[in-house]
Enzyme design. Structure first.
Site, mmCIF file in Angstrom:
data_model
loop_
_atom_site.group_PDB
_atom_site.id
_atom_site.type_symbol
_atom_site.label_atom_id
_atom_site.label_comp_id
_atom_site.label_asym_id
_atom_site.label_seq_id
_atom_site.Cartn_x
_atom_site.Cartn_y
_atom_site.Cartn_z
ATOM 1 C CG HIS A 1 1.218 -5.703 -38.973
ATOM 2 N ND1 HIS A 1 -0.197 -6.106 -38.964
ATOM 3 C CD2 HIS A 1 1.659 -5.068 -38.083
ATOM 4 C CE1 HIS A 1 -0.347 -5.360 -37.873
ATOM 5 N NE2 HIS A 1 0.518 -4.890 -37.311
ATOM 6 C CB SER B 1 -0.251 -1.810 -36.602
ATOM 7 O OG SER B 1 -1.045 -1.339 -35.319
#
Length: 230
Positions: free
Chosen positions: A97, A99
């Site tokens: 992930h 971000s």
């Protein structure tokens, strides 16, 4: 893991930061760029296979601006299985992930499942890392639906070490985009101290930072590195 106190960007992405910087300052060409990366084993399945957790944080600090501020930071945790089934071969497969944690219109994120296959010798390493986007509704579809168009579906990394100098070349999304949205990053690390090396990094293409995934620029930086790819 490195720090580049002088990192020059030829074409800053002025428009994306409009109204979000202190006193609405314009993004400067020169900044400080740094990256922290670490990995730890979570569970050992065997002598050559383990479940690992890694974390990479990259940030761009407008150190030379009138009011210093962090222009962009990104956070990338990964969970993956790492296996060395044959001498000189390393296979890693897992999920990642990434971000910038901003929220709102400036939020950028994506989730990926990946496989990273590396072959290495005494002085060289070649890594091929394809990926696919996953869980898109909760990440990439929110603020950056076309991120795969610019950052592609994998990268190739090659490195060579000679006389304690390490040279690397990273290619991303060059062939799959028909050479329209590709990225090239070249680095050179060289001896300074026992545990610290000098480091030069040159970048050309899209995705210099996560918020600039759809912006093309050329950059070069100089600083120090604690650990290189080989």
């Amino acid at each position: 893991t490195y720090v580049l106190p002088l990192y020059y960007t030829a074409r800053p992405y002025y428009s994306v930061y409009g109204g979000s910087s202190p006193e609405d300052q314009q993004v400067t060409h020169t900044k400080l760029k740094a990256q922290l990366s670490l990995a730890v084993p979570v569970f050992n399945f065997s002598k050559n296979t383990a479940l690992k957790l890694s974390y990479t944080q990259m940030f761009y600090w407008q150190f030379y601006a009138r009011s210093r501020y962090f222009r962009e930071s990104s956070y990338k945790p990964q969970l993956f299985i790492s296996s060395n089934p044959i001498k000189n071969w390393l296979i890693e497969a897992g999920v990642a992930h990434e971000s910038n944690g901003r929220g709102g219109d400036l939020e950028r994120s994506w989730n990926r499942a990946f496989v990273d296959v590396s072959l290495s010798g005494e002085h060289w390493m070649l890594s091929v890392k394809p990926w696919i986007l996953i869980l898109k509704a909760a990440s990439s579809d929110l603020r950056n639906k076309d991120i795969d168009k610019f950052l592609g579906y994998g990268r190739i990394l090659a490195a060579y070490k000679t006389h304690d100098n390490t040279f690397s070349l990273m290619l991303r999304n060059n062939v799959t985009s028909g050479f329209r949205f590709g990225t090239v990053e070249a680095t050179w690390s060289f001896p300074l101290k026992k545990y610290v090396k000098g480091y030069i990094q040159a970048f050309s293409g899209y995705g210099q930072s996560l918020i600039e995934y759809d912006h093309y620029t050329n950059s070069i930086g100089i600083g120090v590195i604690l650990n290189d790819v080989i």
